[in-house]
Scaffold this active site. Sequence first.
Site, PDB file in Angstrom:
ATOM      1  CD  GLU A  50      -2.234   1.270   3.123  1.00  0.00           C
ATOM      2  OE1 GLU A  50      -3.063   2.071   3.420  1.00  0.00           O
ATOM      3  OE2 GLU A  50      -1.926   0.293   3.811  1.00  0.00           O
ATOM      4  CG  ASP A  57      15.991  -2.500  10.728  1.00  0.00           C
ATOM      5  OD1 ASP A  57      16.983  -1.656  11.577  1.00  0.00           O
ATOM      6  OD2 ASP A  57      16.142  -2.304   9.616  1.00  0.00           O
TER       7      ASP A  57
HETATM    8  P1  ADP Z   1      14.701   0.013   1.945  1.00  0.00           P
HETATM    9  O1  ADP Z   1      14.135  -1.698   2.456  1.00  0.00           O
HETATM   10  O2  ADP Z   1      15.500  -0.071   0.686  1.00  0.00           O
HETATM   11  O3  ADP Z   1      15.400   0.475   3.348  1.00  0.00           O
HETATM   12  P2  ADP Z   1      12.260   1.153   2.957  1.00  0.00           P
HETATM   13  O4  ADP Z   1      11.403   0.241   2.902  1.00  0.00           O
HETATM   14  O5  ADP Z   1      12.995   1.956   3.792  1.00  0.00           O
HETATM   15  O6  ADP Z   1      13.382   0.709   1.711  1.00  0.00           O
HETATM   16  O7  ADP Z   1      11.632   2.364   2.022  1.00  0.00           O
HETATM   17  C1  ADP Z   1      12.453   3.505   1.470  1.00  0.00           C
HETATM   18  C2  ADP Z   1      11.646   4.766   1.521  1.00  0.00           C
HETATM   19  O8  ADP Z   1      10.375   4.883   0.819  1.00  0.00           O
HETATM   20  C3  ADP Z   1      11.433   4.973   3.013  1.00  0.00           C
HETATM   21  O9  ADP Z   1      12.267   5.782   3.610  1.00  0.00           O
HETATM   22  C4  ADP Z   1      10.004   5.842   2.753  1.00  0.00           C
HETATM   23  O10 ADP Z   1      10.343   7.362   2.832  1.00  0.00           O
HETATM   24  C5  ADP Z   1       9.403   5.123   1.603  1.00  0.00           C
HETATM   25  N1  ADP Z   1       8.417   4.278   1.785  1.00  0.00           N
HETATM   26  C6  ADP Z   1       8.351   3.238   2.542  1.00  0.00           C
HETATM   27  N2  ADP Z   1       7.327   2.453   2.371  1.00  0.00           N
HETATM   28  C7  ADP Z   1       6.490   3.163   1.794  1.00  0.00           C
HETATM   29  C8  ADP Z   1       5.188   3.126   1.674  1.00  0.00           C
HETATM   30  N3  ADP Z   1       4.250   1.765   1.875  1.00  0.00           N
HETATM   31  N4  ADP Z   1       4.462   4.213   0.890  1.00  0.00           N
HETATM   32  C9  ADP Z   1       5.283   5.321   0.775  1.00  0.00           C
HETATM   33  N5  ADP Z   1       6.302   5.249   0.893  1.00  0.00           N
HETATM   34  C10 ADP Z   1       7.102   4.606   1.408  1.00  0.00           C
END
Ligand code: ADP
Length: 293
Positions: A93, A197
């Site tokens: 989502e 984490d």
């Molecule tokens: P990684 O696994 O590469 O560390 P993240 O899950 O931390 O990636 O996601 C990278 C960035 O994307 C996050 O810092 C956040 O700003 C954005 N993000 C993560 N999940 C969502 C989401 N469901 N909807 C919108 N933006 C998201």
Amino acid sequence: MNWQTISEQIELATGRAFNVLSAHPLAGGDINSAFLLQACDESYFVKLNRIDLLTMFEAEFAGLQELARTQAIRVPAPVVCGRTDGHSFLVLEYIEFCCSNKISERLLGQQLAQLHKRQQPYFGWHRDNTIGSILQLNSKSDNWLAFWREQRLGWQLQLAAKNGYGGRLQASGERLCNDMAALFDSYLPQPSLLHGDLWAGNATADKQGRPVIFDPACYYGDREADLAMTELFGGFGQEFYAAYQAVWPLDKGYAVRKTFYNLYHILNHLNLFGGGYLRQAESMMTLLLAEIN
Ligand code: ADP
């Protein structure tokens, strides 16, 4: 990038048509590349990585499901994960994030304490996952100290040895593994559901000001490990800690054990990013060994 396979998988998972209009790269991830995938009236957040890393996404998918089931804190709903010809992918989502404020921080403290009240009769989880991109072991155990010794500290120390970090780090690490029970004196950790984490980069708020956590490395373990990580790189305000403690106060031994728990993450950073973290890991060990002796 051809988005055909991913949009078909989204359609299968949701039962609704999804015709991609645009895919915008998003900044911020440490490990994966991320995109906002948009159709007329629907948007998804998509992570991509190497084709052989699907299990990493499967574990994240399962972690988000586990957190979502508790309804304690908002997480992005996992939609589907799989492989295209060239990549592994995870679709979630899409949530429009806003900055946290004092109110959302207070809510996050309360909600994290509620999450930690979700418990199982064992430490670990039903599957391994990753911390950063490194394998995190979660074999179930009824002994927290043995779990932490073997599957957290011992595991990262083994990886560090393979990466060439021997000598003092290993000697101090071995002593700590042998004597760690002294840090737990009269404290009995319980198997709480952890984010795993929880640094500030994995917690924020949505547009309505509700806290959101994401990118988990879930398992059942001592709640102090989640709290410790919030302090490792900072970014969580006083409101957060006060609200957490108001729901479920921490044991006074947390002040020392937080360094013990954060050592795992610093060793993980040493194994991920190299040398700069060696000194930090060694000085944390020195501090902890001084507490023990
Ligand atoms: P990684 O696994 O590469 O560390 P993240 O899950 O931390 O990636 O996601 C990278 C960035 O994307 C996050 O810092 C956040 O700003 C954005 N993000 C993560 N999940 C969502 C989401 N469901 N909807 C919108 N933006 C998201």
